[in-house]
Design a protein around this motif. Structure first.
Motif, PDB file in Angstrom:
ATOM      1  N   ASN A 492      -5.489   0.542  -6.080  1.00 50.46           N
ATOM      2  CA  ASN A 492      -4.238   1.300  -5.977  1.00 50.46           C
ATOM      3  C   ASN A 492      -4.036   2.267  -7.136  1.00 50.46           C
ATOM      4  OD1 ASN A 492      -1.961   1.747  -4.252  1.00 50.46           O
ATOM      5  ND2 ASN A 492      -0.685   0.968  -5.912  1.00 50.46           N
ATOM      6  N   THR A 527       3.246  -5.622  -2.625  1.00 53.69           N
ATOM      7  CA  THR A 527       2.010  -4.880  -2.355  1.00 53.69           C
ATOM      8  C   THR A 527       1.213  -5.680  -1.330  1.00 53.69           C
ATOM      9  OG1 THR A 527       2.097  -4.007  -4.564  1.00 53.69           O
ATOM     10  CG2 THR A 527       0.010  -3.752  -3.393  1.00 53.69           C
ATOM     11  N   GLY A 532       0.021  -0.365  -0.038  1.00 53.74           N
ATOM     12  CA  GLY A 532       0.010   0.027  -1.451  1.00 53.74           C
ATOM     13  C   GLY A 532      -0.075   1.529  -1.637  1.00 53.74           C
ATOM     14  N   ALA A 533      -1.164   2.116  -1.142  1.00 55.56           N
ATOM     15  CA  ALA A 533      -1.355   3.552  -1.326  1.00 55.56           C
ATOM     16  C   ALA A 533      -0.289   4.322  -0.555  1.00 55.56           C
ATOM     17  CB  ALA A 533      -2.751   3.954  -0.856  1.00 55.56           C
TER      18      ALA A 533
END
Lengths: 792, 289
Positions: A492, A527, A532-533
């Protein structure tokens, strides 16, 4: 071993780092051993925590004797439930789980008392000396039996926690000429992160506290610690330590050790470090849920699915944790990426006295996908079609876009594209065209697994689906980025760095993304869910937009152009229509600093509101979806039962690639972890006790077991997150074990409906078809007449 | 967690080591420590003093009359790599090369593998078919211990308190003219590498020119309280040709040589079947080679 389709990727100047290969920001420190994990942290006067736990799965606590534990040299505190300053509660969603048991023990490893001592040895020695009077109570260890009316009750209200359903169309009246039924027993999985659970609690008097934790969600830890200490959230600062693997195992569970350390730190006014020994970690921390899945699916004569009935029971263990959320996802994922006119799904969550079920990469989807893909192969055979052709006839596509819950997928629907790309990579047609080697015991097979994954959080968790970012432009043009989502090895930091660098037009190396800390960003949720991204990236893009409101006027002034003509790329602010007219971003940042213009901005993201009816299970559980197809090639030793996965071809609908190496790393890792779950990783339980809580006997794949991996990345301009990217963390694992199972079934020519496919499972399934089946038969006839002694 | 060790002593000679062991009941020798350290950490062994064998010159592989002598502290990777072992005792070389991972093979010793006396000890079946003789030394003197009688039960051997295993002697196989020798070590387990054997088998066959067996020696691990010779199966093969009928008879006889149990690694029924498979494969290979 890992074959890569590494390309060409030479970025055009100014195109930015998106989709590239630049070095991960955390790679060097991790590879060279300079990353400091929790177990590497120490403070003057620091104490070590240990926990006294119950050795049995179900008992009444009639007394605790702490005298011998307190007498151990170096022990500073031995605490019980009565010593907790706030609430004795660690349940994330439901209030069913105490931090320390008062009256009843419901699982092996239930916490009874906490110890803080000057050395870890003294702490654990004392913990072992805590004597508990435990009166055994009846226990239940099978989730299906747990739902029977006379089963022992784990909690007073009964063992059925919740039932989720999807009812669409009338399955009873569906006209199907071919119907198959099956019952699948799918085992759980241990996360096997390299770094065990751990945290460091640093009190400041009794006013406030800092927790440094190996975790996926510092905000969960913050809430849990505030609750057990009776503090406001603002008085609890949680900093995520570099985290050596999570896979879901550090989603909700880290709240428990953090609450333990916090209570001890408050009681002793000293920093307390708590690192779980591996065996205890494996026994008590959350696990992938074991499930029992019953199917009744039907197709018509032309090989088109007509209906699907699915009944699933999840083994939640003794406390709910986030099992209901896992069940919610499993429920709506039960039929995969297929067009089915009539669907009836029920998913029940049951208390047992077994291991604590929780989040694990895929979150309930791998189990139901394993069953769905097994049934697809069964039905194909029953329709006299090969598994590939049968899938081609039933896959969702741009015309038939309605998934299990009736939600209509947004175009493009890339299931077919993924299937065909994987088929080409795997050489499916060539493999099936040539005659199979049948000489000797080695059997080859190839199998398909497809997965449909709802990206981000389910409708039921929408309130958590938001995130926060802070972007700070430094006077030298470098950039600090803070986000609320964590790096746990998945990449991440690299993803956030790439997204920020792309948006600001700077080199990735000029962007520093720091680990989350609850005092620097707003609550961004966990997360998890391959978000996440996505969640951090969207918040970063929003922060950059806001930063540009301050930056663009200065740039426009220096460039003598309109604010709308300013473009950031290649390290410069430049005039959109005249790219050679430019000023370095470093100079621009210096100019902003000298004019005392605020170079900091915050960003926020929240997912779109959706409609979903939890009663019927109809509606839009997720915002958008990713499809994946894995094709596994196996060689099975049909006498020893050993499965060797030789190759996995993986095609993934990823929206847009953010960082090529991180993406491929996720796909490779998912395939390896999925292979292990499917073939060798088995949680062996004896009355709720894990019999193999070590890497000696819990068999994860070694490097030698890793298949050759071929990857096809399918990009599109469809729905997605930052720059159109979709999550990859979980889709990378979900189809693997299903593909392996189907390959093994093809190789051996018999159905196997239990996971994992260990050698004994396969030999048992072979039954009398095994050339030496008579040996075991003789053993049974002879009985136990011979002298037999204990093992190792 | 650390292990509860108060003292580590590094004797310079074997005599010094045995003297220590004779007077300190709380002392225990340590070589590679790959089993012992785990047992200490788990609290399965209570020892406060370790006697380090590394400085005693017991890590040599030497050709001696009629055989090869291996020092008890010789590392597994040295055994797996030694040409003397690879050419004369290929089953032992193979076994040593399958123990744990490479870092374990660089620490674990032959003596440790034997003294630990796990039913799954990989080198034990290979030594059993070689007819190895171990040498134990104590302050009372030296005694030879044939490996066939060395193991008593899980974790138990005939070594007496204060006795130190110093070397292992392997006699060279006698192959009559016109015969050929086939020797193998194989194991069955749940993955490809780093496997604790669910069943292991070492086999040595002396095959006559006409394809009949002059001699067969078989030994297995993880199928009984100790590594075992399969004498009944051997007898069923003697003088015969490994055709299907003979192989079946041997597999049947083998079932009386072994007494596997259900444990966390596999059920007894699987161990019986896997043992049958490994034996059958060895015999097929012996017929082919």
């Amino acid at each position: 071993m890992l074959r890569r389709e590494r390309a060409h990727v030479e970025e055009a100047p100014g195109r930015g780092p998106l989709g590239g290969h630049h070095e991960r920001p955390d790679a060097r420190a991790k590879v060279s051993g300079s990353t400091r994990y929790v177990a590497d942290l120490a403070l003057p006067g620091m104490l070590h925590a240990a926990v006294a736990v119950a050795p049995v799965a179900s008992a009444r606590v009639s007394g605790l004797d702490l005298a011998s534990a307190r007498a151990v040299d170096g022990v500073e505190a031995v605490l019980t439930a009565a010593d907790i300053p706030g609430r004795n509660l660690v349940g994330v969603i439901f209030e069913d789980q105490p931090l320390l048991a008062r009256e009843k023990v419901r699982m092996v490893g239930e916490r009874l008392a906490l110890v803080a001592a000057r050395t870890p040895e003294a702490a654990w020695a004392a913990a072992h000396l805590v004597h508990a009077d435990l009166e055994p109570l009846p226990a239940v260890h099978d989730p299906v039996q747990a739902l029977e009316p006379d089963a022992p009750r784990v909690h007073d209200a009964g063992n059925l926690i919740r039932t989720f359903r999807v009812v669409r169309g009338d399955t009873a009246r569906a006209r199907a000429s071919v119907v198959v039924e099956a019952e699948y027993r799918v085992g759980g999985q241990e996360h096997a992160y390299l770094e065990p659970q751990g945290c460091l609690a640093i009190p400041e008097g009794r006013q406030r506290i800092t927790i440094v934790a190996s975790c996926q969600c510092p905000f969960y830890v913050q809430h849990a610690v505030a609750r057990v200490l009776g503090l406001p959230l603002a008085a609890v600062r949680v900093e995520q330590a570099p985290t050596g693997g999570g896979f879901g195992g550090k989603e909700d569970y880290p709240s428990e050790p953090a609450a333990c350390a916090a209570v001890l730190a408050f009681a002793t006014a000293r920093p307390v470090r708590f690192v779980l020994p591996r065996e205890l970690d494996m026994q008590v921390s959350s696990k992938r849920h074991a499930m029992v899945i019953r199917h009744r699916w039907g197709a018509d004569r032309s090989g088109h699915l007509r209906f699907a009935e699915v009944e699933t029971v999840l083994d939640a263990g003794a406390y709910i944790g986030i099992s209901t959320v896992v069940a919610e996802r499993a429920n709506v994922s039960s039929i995969g990426p297929y067009h089915v006119p009539a669907v009836r799904v029920s998913t029940r969550v049951a208390y047992t006295n077994n291991l604590f079920g929780g989040a694990f990469r895929g979150f309930g989807t791998p189990q139901v996908t394993w069953a769905a893909e097994a049934t697809m192969d069964r039905l194909a055979r029953a329709c006299s079609l090969d598994p590939l052709e049968f899938r081609r006839r039933n896959l969702l596509d741009d015309r038939r876009r309605r998934l299990c819950t009736g939600q209509s997928l947004r175009r493009p629907v890339l299931a077919r594209e993924c299937l065909e790309r994987a088929v080409a990579l795997a050489g499916w047609d060539e493999f099936h065209a040539r005659p199979r080697r049948q000489e000797g015991p080695m059997r080859e097979g190839m199998g398909i697994g497809l997965a449909l994954y709802g990206c981000n959080l389910h409708h039921g968790g929408q309130h958590l689906d938001r995130s926060s970012a802070v972007v700070i432009l430094q006077p030298d043009g470098s950039v600090v980025v803070r986000v609320g989502l964590t790096e746990m090895g998945q990449g991440n930091l690299a993803a956030c760095q790439t997204i920020a660098a792309q948006a600001l037009g700077v080199e990735p190396a000029h962007v520093q993304v720091w680990q989350p800390d609850t005092t620097t960003v707003g609550d961004s949720g966990p997360t998890v869910a391959s978000r996440g991204a996505h969640a951090s990236g969207m918040a970063i893009l929003n922060a950059v937009d806001r930063l540009r409101k301050k930056l663009d006027p200065v740039a426009a002034e220096l460039l003598e152009c309109g604010e709308r003509d300013v473009e950031l790329a290649g390290g410069f602010a430049r005039v959109r229509t005249d790219p050679d007219h430019r000023v370095p971003i470093a100079r621009l940042a210096g100019e902003m600093a000298s004019r005392r213009i605020e170079g900091i901005s915050t960003g926020w993201y929240r997912s779109r509101k959706r409609r979903f009816d939890p009663v019927t299970g109809l509606g839009d559980p997720y915002e958008f979806y990713a499809v994946a197809c894995h094709i596994a090639r196996v060689v099975v030793d049909a006498e020893l039962g050993l499965v060797r996965v030789t190759e996995v071809s993986a095609a993934h609908d990823v929206g847009k690639v953010i960082h090529r190496d991180v993406l491929e790393g996720q796909i490779q890792g998912g395939i390896v972890q999925g292979t292990g779950w499917g073939t060798s990783e088995e949680l062996k339980l004896d009355r709720g006790r894990l019999c193999n809580p070590s890497f000696t006997d819990y068999i994860i794949p070694t490097a030698a077991d890793v298949p050759s991996i071929r990857i096809a990345v399918v990009e599109s301009e469809g729905p997605g997150g930052p720059f159109g990217a979709k999550g990859i963390g979980e889709p990378s694992l979900i189809p693997t074990a299903a593909a392996v199972r189907n390959a093994v079934v093809e190789a051996l020519g018999l159905e196997i409906d239990r996971l994992p496919l260990t050698p004994p499972t396969i030999v048992e399934a072979l039954g009398n078809r095994h050339p030496f089946a008579w040996v075991a038969e003789e053993e049974r006839v002879r009985g136990r007449s011979e002298e037999v002694a204990a093992g190792r | 967690m650390d292990v509860p060790i108060q003292q580590v002593i590094r004797p310079a000679t074997i005599a010094e080591a045995t003297a220590l062991l004779a007077t300190r009941p709380d002392a225990r020798p340590i070589a590679g420590g790959t089993d012992l350290m785990v047992q200490l950490r788990d609290g399965r062994k209570h020892i406060s003093c370790l006697v380090d064998l590394d400085g005693l010159g017991m890590a040599e592989i030497r050709r001696v009359d009629e055989g090869v002598e291996i020092g008890a502290s010789t590392r597994m990777h040295s055994i797996a790599a030694a040409s003397e072992i690879r050419s004369n005792f290929p089953a032992l070389a193979a076994a040593a090369g399958t123990i744990g991972a490479w870092p374990i093979q660089c620490r674990a010793t032959l003596g440790g593998n034997l003294v630990n006396a796990s039913p799954a000890a990989d080198t034990a079946p290979a030594l059993l078919i070689a007819g190895a003789v171990l040498t134990a030394v104590s302050t009372a003197g030296t005694r030879p211990l044939p490996v066939a009688g060395f193991f008593v039960g899980p974790g138990r051997t005939v070594l007496m308190p204060g006795e130190l295993l110093v070397s292992v002697f392997l006699p060279l196989a006698q192959v009559p003219p016109g015969c050929r020798l086939v020797e193998r070590f194989v194991k069955a387990g749940p993955r490809r590498e780093q496997v604790i054997a669910v069943v292991s088998l070492a086999g040595r066959a002396v095959v006559r020119a006409d394809g009949t067996f002059e001699e067969v020696r078989l030994a297995l691990g993880s199928v009984a309280p100790t590594p075992v010779r399969a004498r009944r199966a051997e007898a069923a093969l003697m003088g015969r040709r490994p055709n299907q009928e003979t192989r079946r008879g041997a597999v049947q006889a083998l079932q009386h040589d072994i007494a596997p149990i259900d444990d966390v690694r596999a059920p007894a029924s699987y161990r019986r079947i896997a043992a049958a498979v490994l034996l059958d494969r060895f015999l097929l290979e012996a017929a082919r080679v």
